[in-house]
Every structure is written in C-alpha cells, then in structure tokens.
Design a protein around this motif. Structure first.
Motif, PDB file in Angstrom:
ATOM      1  N   LEU A  32       0.454  -4.747   2.457  1.00 44.87           N
ATOM      2  CA  LEU A  32       0.943  -5.412   1.358  1.00 44.87           C
ATOM      3  C   LEU A  32       0.599  -6.857   1.426  1.00 44.87           C
ATOM      4  O   LEU A  32       1.225  -7.488   2.303  1.00 44.87           O
ATOM      5  N   HIS A  40      -7.184 -15.053  -5.787  1.00 42.68           N
ATOM      6  CA  HIS A  40      -7.418 -13.710  -6.341  1.00 42.68           C
ATOM      7  C   HIS A  40      -8.198 -13.921  -7.664  1.00 42.68           C
ATOM      8  O   HIS A  40      -9.424 -13.189  -7.734  1.00 42.68           O
ATOM      9  N   LYS A  61      -2.785  -3.702  -0.635  1.00 42.38           N
ATOM     10  CA  LYS A  61      -2.501  -3.838  -2.072  1.00 42.38           C
ATOM     11  C   LYS A  61      -2.189  -5.272  -2.285  1.00 42.38           C
ATOM     12  O   LYS A  61      -1.300  -5.795  -1.769  1.00 42.38           O
ATOM     13  N   PRO A  62      -2.998  -5.842  -2.921  1.00 42.93           N
ATOM     14  CA  PRO A  62      -2.538  -7.454  -3.316  1.00 42.93           C
ATOM     15  C   PRO A  62      -1.735  -7.754  -4.239  1.00 42.93           C
ATOM     16  O   PRO A  62      -1.907  -7.092  -5.377  1.00 42.93           O
ATOM     17  N   LEU A  63      -0.698  -8.549  -4.055  1.00 41.72           N
ATOM     18  CA  LEU A  63       0.170  -8.863  -4.924  1.00 41.72           C
ATOM     19  C   LEU A  63      -0.244 -10.435  -5.473  1.00 41.72           C
ATOM     20  O   LEU A  63      -0.263 -11.218  -4.389  1.00 41.72           O
ATOM     21  N   VAL A  64      -0.547 -10.604  -6.752  1.00 41.09           N
ATOM     22  CA  VAL A  64      -0.851 -11.864  -6.862  1.00 41.09           C
ATOM     23  C   VAL A  64       0.187 -12.764  -7.680  1.00 41.09           C
ATOM     24  O   VAL A  64       0.692 -12.600  -8.570  1.00 41.09           O
ATOM     25  N   LEU A  73       8.846 -13.778  -0.681  1.00 42.05           N
ATOM     26  CA  LEU A  73       8.433 -12.202  -0.354  1.00 42.05           C
ATOM     27  C   LEU A  73       8.462 -12.286   1.166  1.00 42.05           C
ATOM     28  O   LEU A  73       8.952 -11.316   2.060  1.00 42.05           O
ATOM     29  N   GLU A  78       9.426  -8.430   2.763  1.00 44.41           N
ATOM     30  CA  GLU A  78       8.684  -7.582   1.862  1.00 44.41           C
ATOM     31  C   GLU A  78       7.519  -7.176   1.647  1.00 44.41           C
ATOM     32  O   GLU A  78       7.022  -6.390   0.926  1.00 44.41           O
ATOM     33  N   VAL A  79       6.622  -8.182   2.248  1.00 46.38           N
ATOM     34  CA  VAL A  79       5.057  -7.989   2.334  1.00 46.38           C
ATOM     35  C   VAL A  79       4.740  -8.111   3.937  1.00 46.38           C
ATOM     36  O   VAL A  79       5.571  -8.565   4.741  1.00 46.38           O
ATOM     37  N   ASP A  80       3.436  -7.619   4.126  1.00 44.14           N
ATOM     38  CA  ASP A  80       2.993  -7.818   5.510  1.00 44.14           C
ATOM     39  C   ASP A  80       2.171  -8.842   5.736  1.00 44.14           C
ATOM     40  O   ASP A  80       2.051  -9.578   7.017  1.00 44.14           O
TER      41      ASP A  80
END
Lengths: 285, 232
Positions: A32, A40, A61-64, A73, A78-80
């Motif tokens: 993540l 992005h 999985k990219p969260l922008v 986060l 919550e993200v890597d």
C-alpha cells in the motif's frame, strides 16, 4: 413457484457479493503506497509501478492523497510506503521511528504563478520572499491549497520567511488538490504556489504565468519512506523495502529522468537517488 | 463553450473506440453498486417488513432512524466505515479497506435505510385489511409474505431503484474506503473526479455520459419489471 424464484434471486445476489469478496481478498502480496497528487496525476506511477510489479511479483495499490494525509496514514501504520514532499514532517516521522528509511528519489521546483496582468508586480523577481511581500502589500488575491499538502507547507514556510502572516480577503484557501487549485486560481486571476510538474502538465488550460521559479528556496524534494514493520505488525515491511529499493534503482531513476520529455518538452522530475537535501538546496538553480 | 463541444466530441469517440479501461471501470461500477444494492435489499426489505407489520415499543424510534438515514451523507458513511476497517481499527484484521468489498459495504450502508424506509411505506400502504384477508384465505406465513411483496411490488421496486440510484451516483464514500485505485477500486464517479483534477475534461465527460446511461439503463430495466403488469 414464485417463492423459488425469489430464492434464486437471493442466491444470485449472495453469489455476486461472494465473487467480489473473493476477487478482493488476495491481499498478502500487496504493497500500500500513499503518495501525493503531483507524483500520480501526471502519470509517473503508471510508468514505474508496472515495472516493479513485473520484477518482484508484488502488487502496488497507490492511494493518491496530499502529503499531509499520506504522512498521517503512515503515522498510524495504515500504509506501507509513502512518497511525499514535506521534508519537515518527514524528518519528524523518521525521528519518531514511524518510518525506517527515508531516501531522496527525485526533485523539481516550486513556482509562483499569477495572472499575466501581474497586479502585484512580481515579474522578474528572483526572491520568492520579496514576491510574497509584494502580493500581500498589493492585496492581490492569493489562492492557498490550505490542505497541509507539501505545497501548502512550503507556502506557509515562505510566508513566514517573508515576515508576513497571510490573512484577509485577499488570502483564500481552496482546500483542494493542486490541479483543482490551479484551475481556480486561473479563473479568479489569483497568485498561487505550485509544483512545476503539475503546472507543466496543465499549462495549456491555464491563464497563469510563471513568475518566480527555481532557486534554493523553491526546491521541491520528493522522498520515499518505508513504514516501520517492527512497530506496526500489519505493515508489509518486505514489500515496502522492495519498493523503496526499486525506486532508487538505476532502472527507475532512468524512467524518472525521461518521464514527460515527450509530452511536455522537458522532464517533470529530476532523478536524485543518492543525493542529500543539503546537496540539493546548495546546488539548486 | 469550445471545451464543451470538443469534450463531447472526444467523449463520443472514446466511447465508440471501446477503451478497455473505461469498459473495465464501468463493469466494476455495476458489480460494486449492484452487490451493494442486493445487500441492502437483503437487509432493508426484511427490516421494512418488520417495521410495517410488527408493532413494538421502539418502533417510532427505529422508523425515524430509517427515515433520517435516507439522507445519510455518503462522506459520513465513508469516514465511519474507514474507521472500522483501518488496519488498526476494530475490523482491521480482515484487511478490507481499499478493496471493492469495502465499497460494497459502505454503499450498502447508504442504501439500506432507503430500501427499509421506502419498502416500509409501501407495505403500510397495503393496510391491515390486505394482511388479514391474506391470512383469512389460509396462507402460510411464507405465502403471506410473498403475497404482500407481490401486492406492494411497485413500491418495493421503487425502493430498490432509489437504493441503486443513490449508491451508483455517490462519490464520497467510494473515494474514502476504496481509495480510487486503478484497476482495483476505481469506479465511474471516482474516475470522473480524478480526470477532472487532471484536466482531462474529455475523459471526464465521457465517464459522466456512461454513468448517466448506466443509471438510467438499470433503472429502465427495473421500471420495465415494475410496470410490466400495469395494464391488468
């Protein structure tokens, strides 16, 4: 007969849900990544991530989101991985042990944009502080991101350095991403601070002119950070390390170096793996 | 004005060319919102039945919740579902956040009050006498329920349409719990927001066309189903 039909419908619906569930539940090899809109939106990740996925078998999985949200986060595990451009907050997370690695990946510059009429008379200035002071003195509309993104943090830094506390009817906050803010600034004839990449990508749609660009004060460094797997058990630490390593690899750096040249006539980012922030601000344009 | 004409023209050519990504996003939108609507019917319809048929003490309270829930803001639902599904939230172990399942759940939360409240209203319209009549004719409870559903089918299908319409068009919750991840959780509404922010108005216009046609098309099918015996 009608009852069996309703049963069939229910079963179908259940099946539907199960199929979606099944399709979604392969999460073990996922990484993540929280990142900023500027990385992005221009399409850089679409160039980089498939190469990484093909090489390692991980699925990214990219969260922008804005830098502020990306770091928030990360702070909760919550993200890597995060790629952000908000150096002060990044250093704080590193000191707190939230992230274990922090590496410079690439950089570009911030640019002060404004309407071609230039009501505050900042054309030709090289010192962004002076430009900010003139905008405030003229009461010309300045549109701020106002969302704790890297660009917003930089803007606050510059106001502080200029010795101005921005407030009043001329100082407005959009609360939206970079692209949206540029569009609003263009419509309103407002000054705004943007990263060069996003401006370049949207330039032809905007009635905004770049006034102050480059220089050590406007360097915009992007760092990649891996979230501490020892601290957050649900973080995919191996996947995170692999992605960090990939972004610093020659292959990825070469992709960054040529990204955007064909479409915009110049690269949107300058690769910087192995450099330090000090080297950047010292050697900025 | 120019961008409008140009946008519409480019949108049409994008649609006609059958861009695989747009196609994929459209299919995902149908799957996610369809599943969410199905889920909300599974929960909301029995709830509507209970509220319409069974007097119990907390009924006015529950009915008011269902009615108020019809206006539940999607972003609020998105926030709360996110809080639940975060890795370190109560349901974090499931690893559902930023998956289509999370979107189905959030959208189902949005649609369920609509389905419940509207189906309750429809069933109540039938009145006590229809129920008594059905029971008096010797129907078993299962048969009775089925007959009631048949009698109230116009309202019940309207409830389903309202539920689907609400979830297929919402963007806040899907964005928050899905993350708008390409090839994974991107649906028509979130893709539209993204394309607008990237300045690709033509693509955004194309997506909005598809969304409109999709919302109308599904509603059309349900309407046909709803109205097919109208002449009788």
């Amino acid at each position: 007969m009608n009852i069996t039909r309703s049963r069939q419908l229910e079963l179908l619906a259940l099946l539907f849900v199960l199929v979606v569930l099944g399709a979604a539940c392969r999460t073990q090899d996922e990484v993540l990544l929280a990142t900023t809109t500027s990385v992005h939106d221009a399409g850089l990740l679409d160039e980089l991530l498939p190469r990484f996925e093909a090489r390692t078998g991980y699925r990214v999985k990219p969260l922008v989101v804005g830098s502020g949200q990306a770091l928030a986060l990360a702070a909760r595990g919550e993200v890597d991985v995060v790629i952000t451009h908000s150096p002060q907050d990044e250093r704080r997370l590193l000191e707190e042990g939230v992230v274990v690695e922090r590496h410079l990946v690439m950089y570009n510059h911030f640019v002060l944009l404004g309407p071609p009429e230039d009501p505050a008379g900042v054309r030709g200035l090289s010192d962004p502080r002076e430009a900010f002071r003139r905008i405030a003195a003229a009461g010309a509309i300045f549109l701020s991101r106002g969302d704790s993104s890297g660009t917003h943090v930089k803007e606050m830094e510059l106001w502080k350095a200029a010795g101005v506390s921005p407030a009043g009817a001329w100082y407005q906050e959009s609360g939206t991403g970079m692209g949206e803010t540029l569009r609003i600034a263009s419509e309103k004839g407002a000054y705004t601070l943007a990263d060069w990449g996003t401006f370049l990508a949207l330039r032809h749609q905007l009635r905004l002119e770049p006034f102050v660009r480059g220089g050590s004060m406007l360097v915009n460094p992007y760092h990649v950070m891996a979230v501490n797997g020892a601290r957050f058990s649900r973080v995919n630490a191996e996947g995170a390390a692999a992605l960090v390593q990939f972004l610093l690899s020659e292959q990825a750096q070469a992709v960054i170096a040529r990204f955007g040249t064909r479409q915009y006539g110049e690269p949107l980012f300058i690769p910087a793996a192995g450099l330090t922030e000090e080297e950047l601000s010292g050697g900025g344009r | 004005m120019r961008i409008l004409v140009q946008g519409c023209r480019q949108a049409l050519s994008l649609l006609l060319a059958g861009d695989p990504e747009i196609w994929e996003i459209t299919c995902r939108t149908v799957a996610v919102s369809g599943s969410a609507t199905a889920l909300s019917v599974l929960v909301g319809l029995p709830l509507g039945f209970m509220l319409a048929m069974r007097p119990f003490r907390a009924r006015p309270l529950v009915v008011s919740w269902a009615n108020a829930g019809m206006g539940l803001p999607p972003v609020v639902v998105g926030l709360w579902v996110s809080l639940m599904l975060w890795r370190y939230g109560p349901l974090g172990r499931l690893g559902l956040l930023y998956t289509p399942v999370a979107m189905v759940l959030a959208q189902a939360v949005i649609a369920t009050p609509l389905v419940a409240a509207l189906s309750m209203a429809g069933l109540q319209q039938l009145g006590e006498r229809v129920k008594l009549q059905i029971m008096a004719l010797g129907a078993s409870p299962v048969q009775a329920v089925w007959l009631m559903v048949r009698e109230a089918r116009y309202s019940l299908l309207a409830a389903v349409m309202a539920g689907f319409g609400a979830v297929v068009s919402e963007v806040g919750a899907s964005m928050m719990v899905g993350g708008n991840i390409r090839g994974h959780t991107r649906v028509l509404t979130t893709a539209t927001v993204l394309e607008v922010s990237k300045g690709n108005f033509e693509v955004a216009i194309a997506l909005s066309f598809i969304l409109l046609v999709l919302a109308w098309g599904i509603t059309f099918l349900l309407t046909v189903l709803q109205q097919r015996n109208y002449r009788r």
